[in-house]
Design a protein around this motif. Structure first.
Motif, PDB file in Angstrom:
ATOM      1  N   ASP A  81       0.827  -1.131  -0.066  1.00 15.46           N
ATOM      2  CA  ASP A  81      -0.085   0.177  -0.072  1.00 15.46           C
ATOM      3  C   ASP A  81       0.910   1.476   0.110  1.00 15.46           C
ATOM      4  O   ASP A  81       1.577   1.388   1.094  1.00 15.46           O
ATOM      5  CB  ASP A  81      -0.963   0.144   1.176  1.00 15.46           C
ATOM      6  N   GLU A  82       0.776   1.827  -0.794  1.00 15.97           N
ATOM      7  CA  GLU A  82       1.404   3.126  -1.072  1.00 15.97           C
ATOM      8  C   GLU A  82       3.299   2.970  -0.975  1.00 15.97           C
ATOM      9  O   GLU A  82       3.879   3.622  -0.207  1.00 15.97           O
ATOM     10  CB  GLU A  82       1.199   4.423  -0.249  1.00 15.97           C
ATOM     11  N   GLY A  83       3.611   1.933  -1.615  1.00 12.60           N
ATOM     12  CA  GLY A  83       4.916   1.427  -1.375  1.00 12.60           C
ATOM     13  C   GLY A  83       5.432   1.051  -0.140  1.00 12.60           C
ATOM     14  O   GLY A  83       6.596   0.479  -0.139  1.00 12.60           O
ATOM     15  N   GLN A  84       4.516   0.644   0.705  1.00 17.67           N
ATOM     16  CA  GLN A  84       5.021   0.075   2.136  1.00 17.67           C
ATOM     17  C   GLN A  84       4.397  -1.445   1.990  1.00 17.67           C
ATOM     18  O   GLN A  84       3.410  -1.722   1.408  1.00 17.67           O
ATOM     19  CB  GLN A  84       3.952   0.509   3.130  1.00 17.67           C
ATOM     20  N   MET A  85       5.243  -2.507   2.170  1.00 18.19           N
ATOM     21  CA  MET A  85       4.993  -3.759   2.088  1.00 18.19           C
ATOM     22  C   MET A  85       4.987  -4.373   3.443  1.00 18.19           C
ATOM     23  O   MET A  85       5.745  -3.930   4.500  1.00 18.19           O
ATOM     24  CB  MET A  85       6.232  -4.413   1.521  1.00 18.19           C
ATOM     25  N   TRP A  86       4.115  -5.252   3.660  1.00 17.06           N
ATOM     26  CA  TRP A  86       3.925  -6.200   4.913  1.00 17.06           C
ATOM     27  C   TRP A  86       3.087  -7.348   4.454  1.00 17.06           C
ATOM     28  O   TRP A  86       2.596  -7.667   3.635  1.00 17.06           O
ATOM     29  CB  TRP A  86       3.212  -5.459   5.946  1.00 17.06           C
TER      30      TRP A  86
END
Length: 165
Positions: free
Chosen positions: A75-80
């Motif tokens: 999401d918006e460049g954030q990975m988890w």
């Protein structure tokens, strides 16, 4: 909480280098494997779609994670990674009417909570996410229900044998 890694640990392994090489590798592979379907845009899209999957494979996992069940999110460049355990089913049925199915699964989505929870739902979709104290309370209520079911079974058995109900 103990975590384990399933990251390939060979000499020189780098997820960042693998991801950086992916667009070119996918481009060449798509051209060779299915030249009639190849477009640069399709190759780029496939490479981009593979990145979250690689993150999920390379993520640190918990001992209860079910192989292949954990989900990589972006999401918006954030990975988890959302960690998921095995599904555990209990189906109650008389063979005639709709069964009642209960499913339990441990999970941990670090974007939603600070700790794992156990998701319990019934086959028609109602769901509860139980933390430690709520799970302990649910276990107590289920143990009480099992005790009651044993008593009711005793009444049924006595009735079927011609005794008092």
């Amino acid at each position: 909480m103990t975590q384990q890694t399933i990251t390939p640990q060979g000499a020189g392994f780098s997820l960042d280098r693998l991801i950086a090489a992916l667009p070119e590798v996918v481009d060449v592979a798509l051209k060779e494997a299915v030249p009639e379907q190849y477009t640069p845009e399709k190759a780029a899209r496939i490479a981009t779609d593979m990145v979250p999957r690689l993150h999920a494979l390379a993520a640190v996992h918990y001992p209860w994670c079910e192989s292949g069940a954990c989900i990589a999110h972006e999401d918006e460049g954030q990975m988890w990674v959302e960690h998921l355990g095995a599904l555990h089913h209990a189906v109650l049925t008389d063979g005639l009417s709709d069964p009642v199915g209960l499913v339990a699964q441990i999970g941990f989505d670090p974007e939603a909570t600070d700790f794992p929870t156990v998701h319990v739902w019934e086959s028609r979709g109602n769901c509860s996410n139980l933390d430690g104290p709520a799970l302990e309370a649910a276990i107590g209520r289920l143990e009480e229900l099992v005790g009651t079911l044993r008593q009711l079974h005793g009444h049924l058995t006595a009735f079927q044998l011609g005794g008092a109900a």
